[in-house]
Write an enzyme that holds these catalytic residues in place. Structure first.
Site, PDB file in Angstrom:
ATOM      1  N   GLN A   1       3.681  17.346 -13.450  1.00  0.00           N
ATOM      2  CA  GLN A   1       4.728  18.238 -12.905  1.00  0.00           C
ATOM      3  C   GLN A   1       6.086  17.540 -12.868  1.00  0.00           C
TER       4      GLN A   1
ATOM      5  N   LEU B   1      -2.350   3.375 -17.589  1.00  0.00           N
ATOM      6  CA  LEU B   1      -2.153   2.559 -16.385  1.00  0.00           C
ATOM      7  C   LEU B   1      -3.254   1.513 -16.215  1.00  0.00           C
TER       8      LEU B   1
ATOM      9  N   LEU C   1       5.701   7.563 -12.557  1.00  0.00           N
ATOM     10  CA  LEU C   1       5.203   8.792 -11.927  1.00  0.00           C
ATOM     11  C   LEU C   1       3.707   8.990 -12.169  1.00  0.00           C
ATOM     12  N   ALA C   2       3.116   8.189 -13.028  1.00  0.00           N
ATOM     13  CA  ALA C   2       1.691   8.378 -13.336  1.00  0.00           C
ATOM     14  C   ALA C   2       0.834   7.948 -12.152  1.00  0.00           C
TER      15      ALA C   2
ATOM     16  N   GLN D   1      -3.402   9.004 -10.222  1.00  0.00           N
ATOM     17  CA  GLN D   1      -4.426  10.000  -9.851  1.00  0.00           C
ATOM     18  C   GLN D   1      -3.859  10.575  -8.552  1.00  0.00           C
TER      19      GLN D   1
ATOM     20  N   SER E   1       4.703   8.154  -1.533  1.00  0.00           N
ATOM     21  CA  SER E   1       4.305   9.477  -1.044  1.00  0.00           C
ATOM     22  C   SER E   1       4.264   9.557   0.481  1.00  0.00           C
TER      23      SER E   1
ATOM     24  N   GLU F   1       2.016  10.877   1.969  1.00  0.00           N
ATOM     25  CA  GLU F   1       0.613  10.646   2.353  1.00  0.00           C
ATOM     26  C   GLU F   1       0.441   9.262   2.973  1.00  0.00           C
TER      27      GLU F   1
ATOM     28  N   TYR G   1      -6.276   7.760  -1.639  1.00  0.00           N
ATOM     29  CA  TYR G   1      -5.004   7.969  -2.349  1.00  0.00           C
ATOM     30  C   TYR G   1      -3.846   7.372  -1.546  1.00  0.00           C
TER      31      TYR G   1
ATOM     32  N   ARG H   1       3.024  23.069 -10.929  1.00  0.00           N
ATOM     33  CA  ARG H   1       2.099  22.325 -10.079  1.00  0.00           C
ATOM     34  C   ARG H   1       0.666  22.533 -10.589  1.00  0.00           C
TER      35      ARG H   1
ATOM     36  N   VAL I   1      -2.874  23.105  -3.051  1.00  0.00           N
ATOM     37  CA  VAL I   1      -3.029  24.338  -2.291  1.00  0.00           C
ATOM     38  C   VAL I   1      -1.968  25.392  -2.615  1.00  0.00           C
TER      39      VAL I   1
HETATM   40  P1  NAP Z   1       0.653  15.068 -11.571  1.00  0.00           P
HETATM   41  O1  NAP Z   1       1.151  16.419 -11.983  1.00  0.00           O
HETATM   42  O2  NAP Z   1      -0.752  14.922 -11.118  1.00  0.00           O
HETATM   43  O3  NAP Z   1       0.896  14.085 -12.822  1.00  0.00           O
HETATM   44  C1  NAP Z   1       0.291  12.832 -12.899  1.00  0.00           C
HETATM   45  C2  NAP Z   1       0.619  12.193 -14.230  1.00  0.00           C
HETATM   46  O4  NAP Z   1       0.002  10.901 -14.282  1.00  0.00           O
HETATM   47  C3  NAP Z   1       0.120  12.975 -15.452  1.00  0.00           C
HETATM   48  O5  NAP Z   1       1.095  12.916 -16.458  1.00  0.00           O
HETATM   49  C4  NAP Z   1      -1.114  12.167 -15.868  1.00  0.00           C
HETATM   50  O6  NAP Z   1      -1.422  12.266 -17.231  1.00  0.00           O
HETATM   51  C5  NAP Z   1      -0.625  10.758 -15.555  1.00  0.00           C
HETATM   52  N1  NAP Z   1      -1.722   9.789 -15.472  1.00  0.00           N
HETATM   53  C6  NAP Z   1      -2.787   9.839 -14.647  1.00  0.00           C
HETATM   54  N2  NAP Z   1      -3.582   8.769 -14.861  1.00  0.00           N
HETATM   55  C7  NAP Z   1      -2.997   8.026 -15.843  1.00  0.00           C
HETATM   56  C8  NAP Z   1      -3.350   6.830 -16.512  1.00  0.00           C
HETATM   57  N3  NAP Z   1      -4.463   6.163 -16.231  1.00  0.00           N
HETATM   58  N4  NAP Z   1      -2.506   6.360 -17.468  1.00  0.00           N
HETATM   59  C9  NAP Z   1      -1.383   7.028 -17.785  1.00  0.00           C
HETATM   60  N5  NAP Z   1      -1.008   8.184 -17.201  1.00  0.00           N
HETATM   61  C10 NAP Z   1      -1.816   8.680 -16.242  1.00  0.00           C
HETATM   62  O7  NAP Z   1       1.578  14.466 -10.415  1.00  0.00           O
HETATM   63  P2  NAP Z   1       3.033  14.927  -9.919  1.00  0.00           P
HETATM   64  O8  NAP Z   1       2.883  15.976  -8.886  1.00  0.00           O
HETATM   65  O9  NAP Z   1       3.922  15.136 -11.084  1.00  0.00           O
HETATM   66  O10 NAP Z   1       3.492  13.618  -9.121  1.00  0.00           O
HETATM   67  C11 NAP Z   1       4.147  12.546  -9.791  1.00  0.00           C
HETATM   68  C12 NAP Z   1       3.967  11.267  -8.993  1.00  0.00           C
HETATM   69  O11 NAP Z   1       4.518  11.435  -7.696  1.00  0.00           O
HETATM   70  C13 NAP Z   1       2.523  10.849  -8.768  1.00  0.00           C
HETATM   71  O12 NAP Z   1       2.495   9.439  -8.747  1.00  0.00           O
HETATM   72  C14 NAP Z   1       2.195  11.393  -7.388  1.00  0.00           C
HETATM   73  O13 NAP Z   1       1.164  10.627  -6.805  1.00  0.00           O
HETATM   74  C15 NAP Z   1       3.527  11.194  -6.700  1.00  0.00           C
HETATM   75  N6  NAP Z   1       3.846  12.120  -5.628  1.00  0.00           N
HETATM   76  C16 NAP Z   1       3.752  13.440  -5.804  1.00  0.00           C
HETATM   77  C17 NAP Z   1       4.140  14.300  -4.797  1.00  0.00           C
HETATM   78  C18 NAP Z   1       4.075  15.791  -4.983  1.00  0.00           C
HETATM   79  O14 NAP Z   1       4.147  16.495  -3.972  1.00  0.00           O
HETATM   80  N7  NAP Z   1       4.002  16.291  -6.196  1.00  0.00           N
HETATM   81  C19 NAP Z   1       4.643  13.782  -3.597  1.00  0.00           C
HETATM   82  C20 NAP Z   1       4.736  12.400  -3.456  1.00  0.00           C
HETATM   83  C21 NAP Z   1       4.358  11.572  -4.483  1.00  0.00           C
HETATM   84  P3  NAP Z   1      -2.433  13.406 -17.808  1.00  0.00           P
HETATM   85  O15 NAP Z   1      -1.553  14.591 -18.073  1.00  0.00           O
HETATM   86  O16 NAP Z   1      -2.958  12.773 -19.029  1.00  0.00           O
HETATM   87  O17 NAP Z   1      -3.459  13.684 -16.756  1.00  0.00           O
HETATM   88  O1  F7E Z   2      -3.028  19.922   0.231  1.00  0.00           O
HETATM   89  C1  F7E Z   2      -4.772  21.902   2.835  1.00  0.00           C
HETATM   90  C2  F7E Z   2      -5.204  20.454   2.651  1.00  0.00           C
HETATM   91  O2  F7E Z   2      -3.871  19.288  -2.034  1.00  0.00           O
HETATM   92  C3  F7E Z   2      -2.094  20.274   1.217  1.00  0.00           C
HETATM   93  C4  F7E Z   2      -0.167  15.561  -3.586  1.00  0.00           C
HETATM   94  O3  F7E Z   2       0.884  15.893  -4.457  1.00  0.00           O
HETATM   95  O4  F7E Z   2       1.239  15.890  -1.680  1.00  0.00           O
HETATM   96  C5  F7E Z   2       0.028  16.300  -2.277  1.00  0.00           C
HETATM   97  O5  F7E Z   2      -1.077  16.005  -1.424  1.00  0.00           O
HETATM   98  C6  F7E Z   2      -2.804  20.698   2.489  1.00  0.00           C
HETATM   99  C7  F7E Z   2      -3.905  19.730   2.950  1.00  0.00           C
HETATM  100  O6  F7E Z   2      -1.613  18.408  -1.183  1.00  0.00           O
HETATM  101  C8  F7E Z   2      -6.896  23.899   0.665  1.00  0.00           C
HETATM  102  O7  F7E Z   2      -6.285  20.144   3.527  1.00  0.00           O
HETATM  103  C9  F7E Z   2      -6.230  23.957   2.732  1.00  0.00           C
HETATM  104  O8  F7E Z   2      -3.790  19.523   4.333  1.00  0.00           O
HETATM  105  O9  F7E Z   2      -1.808  20.743  -1.841  1.00  0.00           O
HETATM  106  P1  F7E Z   2      -2.614  19.633  -1.296  1.00  0.00           P
HETATM  107  P2  F7E Z   2      -1.651  17.038  -0.356  1.00  0.00           P
HETATM  108  O10 F7E Z   2      -3.029  16.617  -0.036  1.00  0.00           O
HETATM  109  O11 F7E Z   2      -0.693  17.200   0.771  1.00  0.00           O
HETATM  110  C10 F7E Z   2       1.356  14.498  -1.396  1.00  0.00           C
HETATM  111  C11 F7E Z   2       2.723  14.242  -0.827  1.00  0.00           C
HETATM  112  C12 F7E Z   2       0.995  13.639  -2.549  1.00  0.00           C
HETATM  113  O12 F7E Z   2       1.539  12.556  -2.720  1.00  0.00           O
HETATM  114  C13 F7E Z   2      -0.172  14.053  -3.364  1.00  0.00           C
HETATM  115  O13 F7E Z   2      -0.147  13.428  -4.639  1.00  0.00           O
HETATM  116  O14 F7E Z   2      -3.471  21.931   2.242  1.00  0.00           O
HETATM  117  N1  F7E Z   2      -5.643  22.864   2.145  1.00  0.00           N
HETATM  118  N2  F7E Z   2      -6.997  24.593   1.843  1.00  0.00           N
HETATM  119  C14 F7E Z   2      -6.034  22.804   0.865  1.00  0.00           C
HETATM  120  N3  F7E Z   2      -5.727  21.944  -0.116  1.00  0.00           N
HETATM  121  C15 F7E Z   2      -6.268  22.157  -1.346  1.00  0.00           C
HETATM  122  N4  F7E Z   2      -5.945  21.324  -2.369  1.00  0.00           N
HETATM  123  N5  F7E Z   2      -7.130  23.206  -1.582  1.00  0.00           N
HETATM  124  C16 F7E Z   2      -7.486  24.101  -0.600  1.00  0.00           C
HETATM  125  O15 F7E Z   2      -8.258  25.030  -0.834  1.00  0.00           O
END
Ligand code: NAP
Ligand code: F7E
Length: 334
Positions: A11, A56, A77-78, A80, A122, A124, A146, A181, A186
């Site tokens: 994303q 990675l 940004l990569a 799990q 994050s 988290e 995580y 996303r 969620v």
């Molecule tokens: P995402 O959509 O899950 O994207 C993750 C990326 O990492 C994908 O391009 C994936 O490649 C790549 N990747 C996973 N394992 C890898 C590996 N072993 N080697 C190389 N590439 C790998 O995550 P996002 O929402 O864009 O988030 C970007 C970053 O910000 C992540 O580090 C996430 O933990 C962090 N973050 C996200 C949020 C949020 O709310 N979105 C908030 C705080 C922090 P594939 O396409 O091949 O799977």
């Molecule tokens: O859950 C609740 C769940 O999976 C949000 C990642 O980008 O943000 C993300 O992590 C909330 C949680 O995101 C369902 O229990 C209820 O409390 O959308 P989520 P996350 O866990 O907050 C942080 C900042 C990151 O860094 C992470 O990479 O929603 N929830 N019902 C649910 N969650 C999911 N997935 N599915 C449900 O059915």
């Protein structure tokens, strides 16, 4: 300027690549080998970016990626990134999301020590929060493998900055969402579910904890903050958030309401989606980012929810044979 983005197929990677291209950057992306290509989010800019195969888990490939791109800026940004998977695969999550940061930092230290580095930290990491709102100074208390892996990556970034004088910073980003996303998170699960219900493809949406609170923003706004952090004179970590918090239930209410439905008629709670340990509530304090980066989110919570519902309806509409009034006639497509 040349930028190297790990996670460009994700994303944030796709929005960041677009943003950097619009600023005239040469954009390189790290992609990992897969049996089938997974480039949907970057298909529209595929001919404007350079992709390099690396993982990675593999130090040699990362070092080569940095040597080839000779970047001015590296965005890691990569990861799990799905919290429930981290409970099922804690070791792999640590390898990708934690040790992966050490590998990329080593690659930069050896192959491009002058490059500026952004680490995707994050909210988290705050987990079972020790104060509200959470700032750059709030102690961490992660609640998932995580979150623990992200704390390692975060402190390692601080350590390379302090040990080797690298311009290495972490953005502590709170949840940010978009039509791009992943479907398992969620917000997207809800908007995809709303679209399917509206189009008559299903009638129920099974969710876990509806009372969890998150500080949700729009991903397009948040990648701007990543870039701004690397344009500062001094390397520093920043919280990026809206400062407002909503429950999963609020999200459902707005999403269903936007197409004239009541979430109470469709949402079913299912214990299968509860987590071994939950993060009950997150609220970020974006004051430092606002003051020093001049950053402000531009898309509101309800605008983002409606944008996501609209995009899912548009994506799924051809599958439906029913004629429905979607109620979005006047709004622009995403
Ligand atoms: P995402 O959509 O899950 O994207 C993750 C990326 O990492 C994908 O391009 C994936 O490649 C790549 N990747 C996973 N394992 C890898 C590996 N072993 N080697 C190389 N590439 C790998 O995550 P996002 O929402 O864009 O988030 C970007 C970053 O910000 C992540 O580090 C996430 O933990 C962090 N973050 C996200 C949020 C949020 O709310 N979105 C908030 C705080 C922090 P594939 O396409 O091949 O799977
Ligand atoms: O859950 C609740 C769940 O999976 C949000 C990642 O980008 O943000 C993300 O992590 C909330 C949680 O995101 C369902 O229990 C209820 O409390 O959308 P989520 P996350 O866990 O907050 C942080 C900042 C990151 O860094 C992470 O990479 O929603 N929830 N019902 C649910 N969650 C999911 N997935 N599915 C449900 O059915």
């Amino acid at each position: 300027m040349r930028a190297l983005i790990t996670g460009i197929t994700g994303q944030d990677g796709s929005y960041l690549a677009e943003f950097l291209l619009s600023r005239g950057y040469e954009v390189w992306g790290v992609v990992r080998r897969s049996s089938s290509e997974n480039f949907e989010r970057i298909q529209h800019i595929r001919d404007q970016i350079k992709l390099f195969e690396a993982d990675l888990l593999d130090q040699t490939s990362l070092t080569r990626a940095v040597q080839s791109a000779r970047p001015d800026e590296v965005y890691n940004l990569a990861a799990q990134s799905f919290v429930p998977t981290s409970f099922v695969q804690p070791v792999l999550t640590a390898e990708f999301t934690g040790i992966g940061v050490a590998r990329i930092l080593e690659a930069i230290k050896n192959a491009a020590p002058k490059a500026k580095f952004y680490q995707a930290s994050s909210s988290e990491m705050f987990g079972k929060v020790l104060e509200t709102p959470q700032t750059e100074k709030t102690p961490f208390y992660p609640r998932s493998p995580y979150g623990v892996a992200k704390v390692y990556g975060h402190y390692l970034t601080v350590n390379y900055r302090e040990s080797y004088g690298m311009f290495a910073v972490s953005g502590i980003l709170f949840n940010h969402e978009s039509p791009r996303r992943g479907l398992e998170f969620v917000t997207r699960k809800i908007t995809d579910g709303v679209a399917k219900i509206k189009l008559g493809l299903t009638n129920e949406l099974r969710l876990g904890n509806l009372e969890a609170r998150r500080d949700w923003g729009f991903a397009g706004d948040y990648v701007r903050a990543m870039w701004l952090m690397l344009q500062q004179n001094e390397p520093k970590d920043y919280v990026v958030a809206t400062g407002k918090t909503h429950t999963v239930r609020d999200f459902c209410e707005i999403a269903f309401d936007s197409v004239g439905l009541n979430y109470k008629d469709h949402v079913v709670t299912d214990a299968a989606f509860l987590r071994p340990a939950e993060v009950d509530q997150l609220t970020g304090c974006p004051k430092r980012a606002e003051k020093e980066l001049g950053w402000k989110p531009e898309v509101s919570f309800s605008e983002m929810v409606e944008m996501m519902v609209r995009a899912d309806l548009k994506r799924l509409q051809p599958q439906s044979t029913r004629v429905v009034n979607l109620g979005f006639a006047k709004k622009a497509a995403v």
